[in-house]
Scaffold this motif. Structure first.
Motif, PDB file in Angstrom:
ATOM      1  N   ARG A 149       0.833  -1.200   0.000  1.00  0.00           N
ATOM      2  CA  ARG A 149       0.000   0.000   0.000  1.00  0.00           C
ATOM      3  C   ARG A 149       0.871   1.254   0.000  1.00  0.00           C
ATOM      4  O   ARG A 149       0.541   2.269  -0.607  1.00  0.00           O
ATOM      5  CB  ARG A 149      -0.906   0.033   1.236  1.00  0.00           C
ATOM      6  CG  ARG A 149      -2.107  -0.875   1.176  1.00  0.00           C
ATOM      7  CD  ARG A 149      -3.155  -0.444   2.203  1.00  0.00           C
ATOM      8  NE  ARG A 149      -2.613  -0.394   3.549  1.00  0.00           N
ATOM      9  CZ  ARG A 149      -2.561  -1.456   4.348  1.00  0.00           C
ATOM     10  NH1 ARG A 149      -2.985  -2.631   3.926  1.00  0.00           N
ATOM     11  NH2 ARG A 149      -2.086  -1.349   5.564  1.00  0.00           N
ATOM     12  N   ARG A 150       1.976   1.187   0.718  1.00  0.00           N
ATOM     13  CA  ARG A 150       2.841   2.350   0.853  1.00  0.00           C
ATOM     14  C   ARG A 150       3.453   2.748  -0.481  1.00  0.00           C
ATOM     15  O   ARG A 150       3.555   3.930  -0.801  1.00  0.00           O
ATOM     16  CB  ARG A 150       3.928   2.045   1.882  1.00  0.00           C
ATOM     17  CG  ARG A 150       4.842   3.192   2.254  1.00  0.00           C
ATOM     18  CD  ARG A 150       5.854   2.716   3.267  1.00  0.00           C
ATOM     19  NE  ARG A 150       5.196   2.177   4.455  1.00  0.00           N
ATOM     20  CZ  ARG A 150       5.710   1.221   5.208  1.00  0.00           C
ATOM     21  NH1 ARG A 150       6.849   0.635   4.886  1.00  0.00           N
ATOM     22  NH2 ARG A 150       5.067   0.802   6.287  1.00  0.00           N
ATOM     23  N   ARG A 151       3.845   1.728  -1.270  1.00  0.00           N
ATOM     24  CA  ARG A 151       4.634   2.044  -2.464  1.00  0.00           C
ATOM     25  C   ARG A 151       3.847   1.954  -3.767  1.00  0.00           C
ATOM     26  O   ARG A 151       4.149   2.674  -4.714  1.00  0.00           O
ATOM     27  CB  ARG A 151       5.825   1.097  -2.548  1.00  0.00           C
ATOM     28  CG  ARG A 151       6.780   1.259  -1.392  1.00  0.00           C
ATOM     29  CD  ARG A 151       8.101   0.543  -1.643  1.00  0.00           C
ATOM     30  NE  ARG A 151       8.988   0.682  -0.486  1.00  0.00           N
ATOM     31  CZ  ARG A 151       9.720   1.755  -0.224  1.00  0.00           C
ATOM     32  NH1 ARG A 151       9.676   2.800  -1.022  1.00  0.00           N
ATOM     33  NH2 ARG A 151      10.492   1.785   0.831  1.00  0.00           N
ATOM     34  N   ASP A 152       2.860   1.104  -3.819  1.00  0.00           N
ATOM     35  CA  ASP A 152       2.234   0.810  -5.095  1.00  0.00           C
ATOM     36  C   ASP A 152       0.797   1.279  -5.209  1.00  0.00           C
ATOM     37  O   ASP A 152       0.219   1.191  -6.295  1.00  0.00           O
ATOM     38  CB  ASP A 152       2.274  -0.702  -5.369  1.00  0.00           C
ATOM     39  CG  ASP A 152       3.710  -1.200  -5.509  1.00  0.00           C
ATOM     40  OD1 ASP A 152       3.995  -2.337  -5.069  1.00  0.00           O
ATOM     41  OD2 ASP A 152       4.544  -0.443  -6.056  1.00  0.00           O
TER      42      ASP A 152
ATOM     43  N   ALA B  85      -2.006  11.034  -3.094  1.00  0.00           N
ATOM     44  CA  ALA B  85      -2.118   9.680  -3.639  1.00  0.00           C
ATOM     45  C   ALA B  85      -0.991   9.375  -4.618  1.00  0.00           C
ATOM     46  O   ALA B  85      -0.590   8.224  -4.765  1.00  0.00           O
ATOM     47  CB  ALA B  85      -3.470   9.518  -4.318  1.00  0.00           C
ATOM     48  N   LEU B  86      -0.465  10.403  -5.257  1.00  0.00           N
ATOM     49  CA  LEU B  86       0.588  10.205  -6.260  1.00  0.00           C
ATOM     50  C   LEU B  86       1.983  10.363  -5.676  1.00  0.00           C
ATOM     51  O   LEU B  86       2.972  10.251  -6.409  1.00  0.00           O
ATOM     52  CB  LEU B  86       0.412  11.209  -7.396  1.00  0.00           C
ATOM     53  CG  LEU B  86      -0.875  11.048  -8.217  1.00  0.00           C
ATOM     54  CD1 LEU B  86      -1.081  12.260  -9.133  1.00  0.00           C
ATOM     55  CD2 LEU B  86      -0.815   9.765  -9.047  1.00  0.00           C
TER      56      LEU B  86
ATOM     57  N   LEU C 117      -0.964   2.102  -9.038  1.00  0.00           N
ATOM     58  CA  LEU C 117      -2.411   2.096  -9.086  1.00  0.00           C
ATOM     59  C   LEU C 117      -2.950   3.131  -8.107  1.00  0.00           C
ATOM     60  O   LEU C 117      -2.549   3.163  -6.956  1.00  0.00           O
ATOM     61  CB  LEU C 117      -2.941   0.704  -8.714  1.00  0.00           C
ATOM     62  CG  LEU C 117      -4.458   0.515  -8.602  1.00  0.00           C
ATOM     63  CD1 LEU C 117      -5.120   0.719  -9.970  1.00  0.00           C
ATOM     64  CD2 LEU C 117      -4.801  -0.866  -8.053  1.00  0.00           C
ATOM     65  N   VAL C 118      -3.848   3.980  -8.619  1.00  0.00           N
ATOM     66  CA  VAL C 118      -4.546   4.931  -7.765  1.00  0.00           C
ATOM     67  C   VAL C 118      -6.020   4.542  -7.756  1.00  0.00           C
ATOM     68  O   VAL C 118      -6.630   4.375  -8.819  1.00  0.00           O
ATOM     69  CB  VAL C 118      -4.383   6.374  -8.274  1.00  0.00           C
ATOM     70  CG1 VAL C 118      -5.301   7.322  -7.489  1.00  0.00           C
ATOM     71  CG2 VAL C 118      -2.939   6.829  -8.144  1.00  0.00           C
ATOM     72  N   LEU C 119      -6.555   4.389  -6.570  1.00  0.00           N
ATOM     73  CA  LEU C 119      -7.952   4.014  -6.392  1.00  0.00           C
ATOM     74  C   LEU C 119      -8.698   5.221  -5.830  1.00  0.00           C
ATOM     75  O   LEU C 119      -8.366   5.711  -4.760  1.00  0.00           O
ATOM     76  CB  LEU C 119      -8.066   2.833  -5.427  1.00  0.00           C
ATOM     77  CG  LEU C 119      -7.318   1.562  -5.872  1.00  0.00           C
ATOM     78  CD1 LEU C 119      -7.282   0.526  -4.756  1.00  0.00           C
ATOM     79  CD2 LEU C 119      -7.975   0.985  -7.128  1.00  0.00           C
TER      80      LEU C 119
ATOM     81  N   THR D 281       0.245   6.110 -14.466  1.00  0.00           N
ATOM     82  CA  THR D 281      -0.359   5.423 -13.334  1.00  0.00           C
ATOM     83  C   THR D 281      -1.756   4.966 -13.733  1.00  0.00           C
ATOM     84  O   THR D 281      -2.510   5.725 -14.342  1.00  0.00           O
ATOM     85  CB  THR D 281      -0.463   6.371 -12.139  1.00  0.00           C
ATOM     86  OG1 THR D 281       0.851   6.749 -11.727  1.00  0.00           O
ATOM     87  CG2 THR D 281      -1.187   5.730 -10.969  1.00  0.00           C
ATOM     88  N   THR D 282      -2.087   3.726 -13.398  1.00  0.00           N
ATOM     89  CA  THR D 282      -3.452   3.259 -13.610  1.00  0.00           C
ATOM     90  C   THR D 282      -4.351   3.896 -12.577  1.00  0.00           C
ATOM     91  O   THR D 282      -4.097   3.788 -11.369  1.00  0.00           O
ATOM     92  CB  THR D 282      -3.519   1.730 -13.474  1.00  0.00           C
ATOM     93  OG1 THR D 282      -2.658   1.135 -14.458  1.00  0.00           O
ATOM     94  CG2 THR D 282      -4.950   1.247 -13.665  1.00  0.00           C
TER      95      THR D 282
END
Lengths: 567, 223
Positions: free
Chosen positions: B81-84, B156-157, B163-165, B194-195
């Motif tokens: 979660r921290r990196r991706d 978030a970026l 992946l950004v949700l 980024t997706t």
């Protein structure tokens, strides 16, 4: 911004609440630190008092102290018993005698001549006293230059109006004037009117203590200012030591002679015990005192030296068992010192409990506040976890927030403690000595003073125990001084006359025990040493750790998904 | 590449179970700007939680660039979660007493990035999301809704996630601001490669994405 800076910022998100928490913590921590300082200060005082007790025990006849109380005297046989007890490295007996002075003789003369006019003399006020003094001056018209006291010795065991029973007489004059207190306590004042008008001049007896070593009856070294110590301790000895006040009053020095107990004594040396009261006394060989007073083989007290401090308590018990509790009272140092130590021990316990309780209260405050904070920021904790914070990071953040609050509270609490620790310590000590003193004072009753533990020598007009009729006790000494110049004496039962911080408390008798305890305790000095600081810092850390740990663990149980479900 | 393979999520309900996610399978190439549509309560947030490793699937796999997220231990999930992963929440969820800059720097601090680099990237990201410089040091609780959402996107970026949700990112914004936010997300998907997967019930918003997936009765279909 690092985690510490963030935690400090978070700690003050709600400034009002944080301010209130800090204030409460400051009071609690301040109180805890004050109690800690008081505990340390009292502990130091107890150690100081115990060092005064050292390895000495005092044996007194059961129910008797000095010239107060009753019961049977100790004997040489008791002394042998004491010496046979394990851990007793030394034991010395002493015998205290009360001698009537030449002042008493003059007072008797004036009293017998004017007995019919006593009442009128009393009504006139201090005339009786003045005439008595004048007569005593007349009687002692040629002192000093020949080094021999010329005054006519009072009759042995004589008792003018208001004087106390004595074992004998001496040609010496007392260095202490009766004054108001002496007149009041000798009963020569009018108790109802409070007038000090004397029916006859109050006679202030002298205390003569029979000793068998070169030390004072309390074991302390006598500081000689003139002459030498006694060298002949036999029953036939004529050597004595005079207190500096007494020597000066009578114009005596080493080599001078005077009469006492029917014998001519030579002043071997003059000592300085540090106070006028303790210097108004004389020491003579024990065997001589016993023989001359008709108390052969009798002792007023026995001073015992134990081989080490660790054995003091056990030896005290062993001595009581060996002698019998119905026969002898065995105390460490003086009764006053033991009482003072017991009072302070109580204060120590109270302050320790207070310290722990205040710390616990502070820790509980922090715990409850942090639990509330964690619950309030549950969503935030979830978000932090969602964006990558670990449980340890989040837990540490909340611990630091608690530490910030506690640290600020501790700083303010320390300021409070600086100002409050002294008054709190004093209040605790004062309340402790005050409560014990009220009990002691209440045990005093009419006639409690002037008690005749001594037996008058045979053939004298001693009238033992008549001192009880000398008037109601008024032992409420306001400054720890004996209100009767002789009643407490020079503490042959082991009280260190003029000892450090002790004052002339004498025999630990019934009067003035409040002032005795307070005076023995003296000043309790509060100070902050490395140990106190370390303990205080440890206490503060405990508060922070306890208060923050549980909430920190709570944060670990927050699941970020719960936060999103609340969206 | 994000691959979701037959993911199922069950919740006990009375005597039985409910499956808001029931055999969902799809894949998204890197840099895709996509939307998952569905009515309220259709399971969109549940699927998002599984994709973001905030929750675990009852069965099925989520594979990110060859790594099966479903089989990672809890500690590795935190690292993932921290990196991706980057999250954009409907209610922004910024730390209120921290500034915009400090909020953006938080994920980088958790990832161990140095202070200088944190500050530089945070400033760059805030510029990318078109937050004016004078607002960079303003506390988050003193920013408008749109401004806060921009900061949330920048956060978030922060660690350059794959992946950004975004869960209803325009739900609390007015239409005009919402459109600006969506446009911002599209541009960032291209710029940062980024997706970005947006969960929404807003058809008009979803129409602005490159791909639209609909979740209904636990199954996913592509529109």
């Amino acid at each position: 911004m690092n985690i510490l800076a963030r935690s400090m910022g978070n700690a003050f998100r709600n400034k009002v609440r944080s301010g209130a928490v800090i204030l409460i913590l400051a009071v609690a921590i301040g109180l805890a630190l004050s109690m800690l300082v008081a505990h340390q200060a009292v502990g130091a005082k107890v150690a100081e008092l115990k060092s005064q007790i050292g390895t000495q025990l005092t044996v007194n006849p059961a129910g008797s102290r000095g010239f107060e109380g009753g019961g049977e005297p100790l004997t040489n046989s008791d002394l042998d018993t004491v010496r046979s007890v394990e851990h007793v490295s030394a034991a010395e007996g002493s015998l205290s005698l009360r001698l009537s002075t030449s002042d008493a003789a003059s007072a008797e003369d004036s009293g017998s001549d004017d007995s019919a006019s006593d009442d009128s003399a009393a009504q006139e006020g201090s005339g009786g006293g003045d005439s008595g003094a004048a007569q005593s001056d007349t009687a002692q018209s040629d002192p000093a230059q020949s080094g021999t006291a010329q005054s006519e010795p009072a009759q042995a065991g004589s008792r003018g109006p208001g004087s106390m029973a004595t074992a004998g007489s001496t040609s010496l004059r007392s260095a202490v004037d009766a004054g108001t207190l002496g007149a009041r306590n000798s009963g020569t004042s009018d108790g109802t009117s409070g007038s000090t008008a004397a029916q006859a001049p109050p006679a202030m007896p002298l205390t003569a203590t029979g000793i068998s070593t070169a030390a004072a009856a309390d074991g302390s070294e006598l500081t000689l200012t003139d002459g030498t110590a006694i060298t002949d301790y036999s029953a036939n000895s004529t050597e004595v030591l005079l207190g500096a006040s007494l020597a000066e009053e009578n114009g005596l020095a080493a080599g001078s002679t005077f009469e006492a107990l029917g014998r001519t004594f030579t002043v071997a040396g003059v000592f300085d015990a540090g106070t006028v009261f303790d210097n108004n006394a004389l020491y003579l060989p024990l065997a001589a005192a016993q023989e001359l007073s008709g108390q052969t083989g009798e002792l007023s007290s026995i001073l015992v030296t134990v081989d080490s401090m660790e054995n003091v308590d056990s030896t005290q018990t062993a001595l009581t068992d060996a002698l019998g509790s119905d026969r002898a009272d065995v105390s460490a140092g003086t009764a006053g010192l033991s009482e003072a130590i017991n009072s302070l021990a109580g204060v120590q316990s109270i302050s320790l409990v207070g310290f722990i309780a205040a710390l616990a209260a502070a820790a509980l405050i922090v715990l409850l506040i942090m639990i509330m904070v964690v619950r309030e920021r549950r969503r935030e904790i979830g978000v932090l976890k969602a964006i990558g914070a670990s449980n340890r990071t989040i837990g540490l953040q909340f611990v630091l927030e608690a530490v910030v609050l506690v640290a600020i509270g501790a700083v303010l609490g320390s300021v409070i403690a600086v100002g409050a620790s002294g008054p709190i310590a004093s209040a605790l000590v004062d309340s402790s000595t005050g409560s014990s003193s009220s009990i002691e004072a209440g045990s005093m009753g009419p006639g409690a003073m002037g008690g005749e533990a001594l037996q008058a020598p045979p053939g004298t007009d001693g009238q033992p125990s008549d001192g009880q009729s000398d008037g109601p006790s008024d032992g409420q000494s306001t400054d720890g001084q004996s209100t009767d110049g002789q009643a407490q004496g020079t503490a042959p039962d082991g009280a260190p006359a003029g000892g450090p911080g002790s004052g002339p408390f004498g025999s630990g008798g019934p009067f003035g025990s409040f002032d005795q305890t307070a005076e023995l305790i003296g000043t309790v000095t509060t100070s902050v040493g490395p140990g106190t600081i370390a303990l205080g810092a440890g206490g503060v850390l405990f508060i922070a750790a306890f208060g923050a740990l549980v909430p920190a663990l709570m944060t670990a149980r927050v699941r970020p998904i719960e936060v999103l479900r609340g969206e | 590449m994000l691959e979701v393979r037959n993911v199922v999520k069950e919740f006990p309900s009375g005597d039985g179970v409910i499956r808001p996610v029931n055999g969902v399978t799809f894949s998204l190439p890197q840099g895709t700007f996509a939307a998952i549509l569905g009515r309220s309560g259709s399971g969109k947030s549940t699927l998002l939680s599984i994709l973001g490793a905030l929750d675990t699937a009852t069965s099925g796999d989520v594979v990110m660039d060859g790594t099966n997220i479903s089989q990672l231990p809890p500690g590795r999930l935190t690292e993932y979660r921290r990196r991706d992963i980057g999250f954009v929440f409907q209610q922004y969820n910024l730390i209120p007493n921290l500034s915009a800059m400090e909020n953006v720097m938080l994920p980088m601090e958790f990832a161990g990035v140095g202070k200088a680099e944190r500050m530089a990237r945070a400033a760059a990201l805030l510029n990318e999301v078109e937050l004016t410089e004078e607002l960079h040091q303003r506390p988050a609780n003193r920013l408008s809704g749109g401004q806060q959402q921009r900061v949330s996107i920048a956060r978030a970026l922060a660690n350059r996630p794959r992946l950004v949700l975004a869960d209803e990112p325009t739900g609390n914004l007015d239409e005009e601001t919402g459109e600006l936010i969506i446009e911002l997300l599209r541009n960032l998907a291209q710029q940062e490669n980024t997706t970005i997967l947006v969960v929404t019930h807003d058809q008009a918003l979803a129409a602005k994405t490159d791909r639209r997936l609909r979740l209904a009765r636990g199954t996913l279909t592509e529109e």
